[in-house]
Design a protein around this motif. Structure first.
Motif, mmCIF file in Angstrom:
data_model
loop_
_atom_site.group_PDB
_atom_site.id
_atom_site.type_symbol
_atom_site.label_atom_id
_atom_site.label_comp_id
_atom_site.label_asym_id
_atom_site.label_seq_id
_atom_site.Cartn_x
_atom_site.Cartn_y
_atom_site.Cartn_z
ATOM 1 N N ILE A 139 -113.703 108.425 -82.390
ATOM 2 C CA ILE A 139 -114.413 107.687 -81.521
ATOM 3 C C ILE A 139 -113.801 106.769 -81.081
ATOM 4 O O ILE A 139 -113.385 105.756 -81.819
ATOM 5 C CB ILE A 139 -115.819 107.621 -81.879
ATOM 6 N N PRO A 141 -112.772 103.607 -77.784
ATOM 7 C CA PRO A 141 -113.353 102.612 -76.741
ATOM 8 C C PRO A 141 -112.383 102.903 -75.372
ATOM 9 O O PRO A 141 -111.614 103.466 -75.499
ATOM 10 C CB PRO A 141 -112.795 101.012 -77.115
ATOM 11 N N SER A 169 -117.187 106.960 -72.519
ATOM 12 C CA SER A 169 -117.679 107.536 -71.224
ATOM 13 C C SER A 169 -116.995 106.688 -70.041
ATOM 14 O O SER A 169 -117.357 106.891 -69.088
ATOM 15 C CB SER A 169 -118.999 108.194 -71.038
ATOM 16 N N SER A 199 -123.214 108.883 -76.331
ATOM 17 C CA SER A 199 -122.575 108.601 -77.662
ATOM 18 C C SER A 199 -123.784 108.843 -78.571
ATOM 19 O O SER A 199 -123.358 109.264 -79.708
ATOM 20 C CB SER A 199 -122.071 107.128 -77.581
ATOM 21 N N PHE A 217 -113.105 105.290 -86.222
ATOM 22 C CA PHE A 217 -113.690 104.537 -85.116
ATOM 23 C C PHE A 217 -112.970 103.490 -84.563
ATOM 24 O O PHE A 217 -112.608 102.713 -85.334
ATOM 25 C CB PHE A 217 -115.258 104.344 -85.462
ATOM 26 N N GLU A 241 -111.901 100.192 -87.055
ATOM 27 C CA GLU A 241 -111.166 99.310 -86.194
ATOM 28 C C GLU A 241 -112.230 98.497 -85.266
ATOM 29 O O GLU A 241 -112.596 99.225 -84.216
ATOM 30 C CB GLU A 241 -109.908 99.838 -85.349
ATOM 31 N N CYS A 275 -108.922 93.561 -78.320
ATOM 32 C CA CYS A 275 -109.720 93.222 -79.763
ATOM 33 C C CYS A 275 -108.556 91.983 -80.271
ATOM 34 O O CYS A 275 -109.061 91.226 -81.122
ATOM 35 C CB CYS A 275 -109.615 94.359 -80.723
#
Ligand code: NAP
Length: 472
Positions: A139, A141, A169, A199, A217, A241, A275
């Motif tokens: 999954i 980002p 999305s 999700s 993820f 992460e 991040c």
């Protein structure tokens, strides 16, 4: 949706808007639990086939993917900029890093070594072998819509795992382009599968499935914690992460021009939506004013606008919700006594009419009671905080639940070692605003994550270690 090497149309669709212009870029099909289950079934069926290939064969497939990525690199960069707004320069960097992941793991596929133990008995021999964990759910980002997938898919595929990917999305178009490449390369049926949609149901199906052996993820700490909890029932392997709140410490002996240049790169790349972006800038007393002045001059000269325009250094934010969240932190800080050096609001007027643009902002006199010093800032705001001693800087820098990236500037060799070792972070840049490389492990400590991606470290999370003892 791409399942078992077939493109499948869906009833529900979602329009993807360019956050710089508000225009529709494209639309994607949306799926739910049922299709996610089909994707898991396809990946499960493909696992014996894919893991049964030689490492050499898997490596050859990955190298074909590298060639196709190279051919399409400018197109991919344009898609990234249109779907999520970062500058074309940042998007090209992301595509370059994506290519380097597939290339590195094409090579690493051939180096999954085991061990032979010293003789444990006259008629007994011990071996250790590494095997792929099985079906992996990934999954990712929206902020690095292509490269965050590459860090997972490339090592997973290299060692023989099969994959179901759910991109965000908010920005799924570059993943669709990637799957077109997988299709052209002709990977065996079911090795890679793509699901886009809400999700909740997609993630629940992945997490409830006993056939999914691992969840990898990248995203917020909040969602990561939820997935860790959900992984317990089937005891999945987890790689997380998560969010960050990077400190950037400038000591009085630092090269100030270098340190200013570093903050520009580390704070304002992708409009501050990384991040590893600098979230707090700590400056030693003696150089505070001079550093703030130099930084202000550099920030005020930045050109902001549509990411596709080559002359712009910074693009838009992902959407208006992101603007509201950044502005809330700025308003809170100003209300508690921070001083605005530049920026401080959304950009409007010519060139910004329908876009989500926020002015590059510097706040000085920031203190620890302000939200911005604790909550992750996903936007172009640099808060300046004064400190006096090395110990104080370290203590303040570590005063957070996050532990992803950190940076400091000094010319003192002893301080380089002392501070590097005391910072509670997974990654430290010493006079380096981008301490990330394909060879180096990427990941966080504390609530910034579990596991490491990149380099030789990045395959470990996709491998089980088996001990075999033979008596004869
Ligand atoms: P996010 O909201 O956590 O979303 C990340 C992914 O999780 C998206 O695909 C999202 O799908 C999905 N998701 C959302 N809610 C979920 C749920 N309840 N269950 C399962 N999946 C769910 O994060 P984001 O806003 O996209 O990304 C920004 C965050 O990612 C920041 O905190 C940033 O620091 C972190 N990040 C960390 C790294 C790292 O390497 N440590 C790298 C990049 C970003 P939808 O978008 O479709 O809802």
């Amino acid at each position: 949706m791409y399942i078992n090497n077939k493109w499948i149309d869906t009833k529900d669709t979602l329009e993807i808007l360019n956050p710089a212009t508000g225009e529709v870029v494209d639309s994607v099909g949306l799926v739910g639990a049922e299709e996610t289950q089909q994707a898991i079934d396809a990946a499960k069926a493909a696992f014996p086939v894919w893991s049964g290939l030689t490492a050499e064969d898997r490596s050859t497939y990955l190298l074909k993917i590298v060639d196709k990525l190279e051919e399409k690199k400018e197109h991919l960069a344009q898609v990234i900029t249109k779907e999520m707004g970062k500058s074309i320069h940042n998007a090209r960097y992301e595509v370059g890093s994506t290519i380097s992941f597939y290339k590195w793991y094409a090579e690493e596929a051939r180096r999954i070594y085991g061990d032979v133990m010293p003789i444990v008995g006259a008629n007994k021999r011990g071996h250790v072998i590494k095997q792929p964990v099985g079906v992996v759910a990934a999954i990712t980002p929206w902020n690095f819509p292509l490269s965050m997938g590459a860090r997972k898919l490339a090592p997973a595929l290299a060692v023989g795992c099969t994959v179901v990917l759910k991109p965000s999305s908010e920005a799924p178009l570059s993943s669709l382009e990637l799957f077109k490449i997988f299709d052209e390369v002709g990977l065996p049926e079911g090795v890679v599968n793509l699901v886009i949609g809400s999700s909740g149901p997609i993630a629940k199906t992945m997490m409830d499935s006993k056939d999914v052996k691992k969840i990898s993820f990248t995203g917020s700490t909040e969602v990561g914690k939820k997935l860790i909890r959900q992984s317990a029932d089937t005891v999945k392997r987890v790689s997380m992460e998560l969010g960050g709140h990077a400190p950037y410490i400038v000591f009085e002996d630092a090269d100030l021009d270098l340190a200013v240049k570093g903050v520009i790169g580390s704070k304002f790349a992708s409009s501050g939506q990384q991040c590893v972006c600098t979230n707090r800038v700590y400056i030693q007393d003696a150089i505070y004013e001079e550093f703030a002045e130099k930084l202000q001059a550099a920030v005020e000269s930045m050109k902001v606008g549509n990411g596709l325009d080559e002359s712009n250094q910074m693009g838009s934010l992902i959407n208006d919700k992101a603007i509201a969240s950044v502005h809330d932190q700025v308003t809170d800080a100003l209300g508690k006594g921070a001083k605005l050096l530049c920026g401080g609001d959304r950009l409007s007027g010519e060139g910004y009419e329908n876009g989500s643009f926020y002015a590059p902002t510097i706040l000085s006199n920031v203190t620890e009671d302000m939200k911005i010093t604790h909550e992750e800032t996903f936007g172009p705001v640099a808060p300046l905080i004064r400190f006096t001693t090395e110990e104080e800087a370290i203590e303040k820098a570590n005063n957070t639940e996050y532990g992803l990236a950190s940076y400091f500037y000094t010319k003192d060799l002893g301080r380089m070692y002392r501070v590097s070792e005391k910072l509670e972070y997974g990654m430290v840049g010493v006079n380096d605003p981008a301490p990330f490389a394909i060879q180096a492990p990427f990941g966080g400590v504390k609530e910034s994550g579990l596991g490491r991606e990149s380099g030789k470290y990045g395959v470990e999370d996709y491998l089980d270690t088996k001990s075999i003892s033979v008596m004869f």
